[in-house]
Design an enzyme around this catalytic site. Sequence first.
Site, short mmCIF file in Angstrom:
data_model
loop_
_atom_site.label_atom_id
_atom_site.label_comp_id
_atom_site.label_asym_id
_atom_site.label_seq_id
_atom_site.Cartn_x
_atom_site.Cartn_y
_atom_site.Cartn_z
NE ARG A 110 21.69 -42.04 6.39
CZ ARG A 110 20.72 -42.46 7.67
NH1 ARG A 110 20.70 -42.80 8.59
NH2 ARG A 110 19.38 -41.98 7.51
CB THR A 409 18.71 -42.87 16.60
OG1 THR A 409 17.81 -43.34 15.68
CG2 THR A 409 19.86 -43.04 16.71
CD GLU A 429 15.22 -44.19 9.73
OE1 GLU A 429 14.21 -43.20 9.72
OE2 GLU A 429 15.76 -43.83 10.26
CB SER A 474 21.36 -38.83 8.87
OG SER A 474 21.22 -39.10 10.38
CB SER A 475 17.96 -35.79 12.19
OG SER A 475 16.99 -35.28 10.79
N GLY A 496 14.89 -38.85 15.53
CA GLY A 496 14.46 -38.74 13.29
C GLY A 496 14.64 -36.74 13.99
#
Length: 598
Positions: A110, A409, A429, A474-475, A496
């Site tokens: 990340r 993504t 993103e 983050s997801s 997302g």
Amino acid sequence: MTLRKAALVALLAPVLPLGLLAAPAGAARPVEPPRAPVATGYGGAVSSVDPYATRIGVDVLRAGGNAVDAAVATAAALGVTEPYSAGIGGGGFFVYYDARTKRVLTIDGRETAPLAMGPNAFVENGTAIPFADAVSSGLSVGVPGTPATWEEALRRWGTLDLRRALAPAERLAERGFVVDETFRQQTADNAARFRDFTSTRELFLPGGQPPAVGSVFVNEDLAETYDQLGRRGTDIFYRGAIGRELVATAQQPPVAPGVTRNVRRGLITMDDLRDYDAPLRRPTQVSYRGLDVYSMAPPSSGGSTVGEALNILERFPLSTVSETQYQHLFAEASALSFADRNRYVGDAEYVDVPLRQLLSDGFAGERACRVDPAAALPKPLAPGVPDGSYAGCGATSAVGAPDTKGMSTTHLTTADKWGNVVSYTLTIEQTGGSGIVVPGRGFLLNNELTDFNFTDTQGGNDPNLPAPGKRPRSSMAPTIVLQDGKPLLAVGSPGGATIITTVLAVLTNRLDRGQPLVDAIAAPRQSQRNTAAIQAEPAFPRAGLQALGHSFTSTAEIGAATGVELLPDGRVQAAAETSRRGGGSAMVVSSSPVAARR
């Protein structure tokens, strides 16, 4: 053939098929490989959104590489053909099953906030700056983690070094790929902001317009960047010339003359790059109907939220209820889990994330207690209290604001003949990231720091505010499912915050509803993220849920999942989208078990 290319071919000849590398650039016009959403066979498999990338990954497997080698090679190729979704200017999460040790391990790649970033970085004059302004700026650029992830994965578990793993993607960037409608449309959708940056419009808007469908898109700058990264390792990125150019670009974005957009400068420095680390994290793990489900721990909320939702849903007979009841229970479990995610999950090095309790059966029981099979609960729901003391429906805390951020993504899955499996989600993103290309380098910078909450959304308890060196929540939910200690499924998706509901849907469609993996991926989707209305695709059936009190908003597409399944007869199946993003690409090493063993 240039001397550099001749040397590259000689280096890779023992490892990769010559047909992929040996032809001089321009010898033949590139042809897009055929797309197929499902493939079943032997020797390993790769699934991604793009046929060029999938083919490169499968070629690595055919040449003797393992699942990690194939994952890095595929990801690098996606940096060429899916540059608006991923690339070395971004980050991601790498989840790996090691067949030798029978363990699931993860790398946290990340992006991180610069050391100069404080909690009010996105606030001006007491007000949060407009989201769109924050996206297209240097201020949104986090320290990229993708190059470090690739190098770390190869060093720990791969058989190729970085140079050989990047070589096929370097070749692809140099030779070019055929533009499809998705690439053209994504370019067109971003054309207004791409024109505001000289380096971006030069690369992606040749002649001032998006490239035409059927034309060949070449990225020589990225080919050269991959060459340097491969030859010199990630030091050139985190301590050398590429890093210095990245920092200069973020700090002083190359805004075109006459542009009126307020493009804020970035805070990132060379010290931030030098300090970057892609650490191993302990994965999340829950037991679901006798299976072990592993995913990514904080700073991602994917593993914890999917895991909590599965724990809630395990209390209901999803395999035998009606489709309407299944979708109702799915929506309620999703909303409850998102309420807890928003309240408690952030970077665990900065906030106290009660991960063990969020994934406990006791807490899931309290949350499941609130579900009414006959009616939708009014949204947004209050978060629970994961305090280790559980009874009845449990206590709740104050309702916070929902998180509905989206992002573009990409996800890939690989498996090899030895039983190793990778589930890898990577991103820059938004579609097109910050919109800023590093001049002469051929890649876009991320806008990952807009994943932070700009202001406190949780009444003084927000776990996702910016801080120096912090990783935004983050997801992403790259997931591997084990049955009796061996891989059964690997899945993941972009999208997302909808990543969480997409992965949850694929898992429950396959494991509970009995759908083949490709059908579980293709099924129309809903996404309830603790908001007043469910977001759903046009084909998703609404009437039954509306009768239970649910309301809806529409969106064209949710996610673009990929997956791999290890079948009981020894075959492996790769699956991808049938239509989303123009359809994905699934391939296997061989349809013959004999050929796969060669």
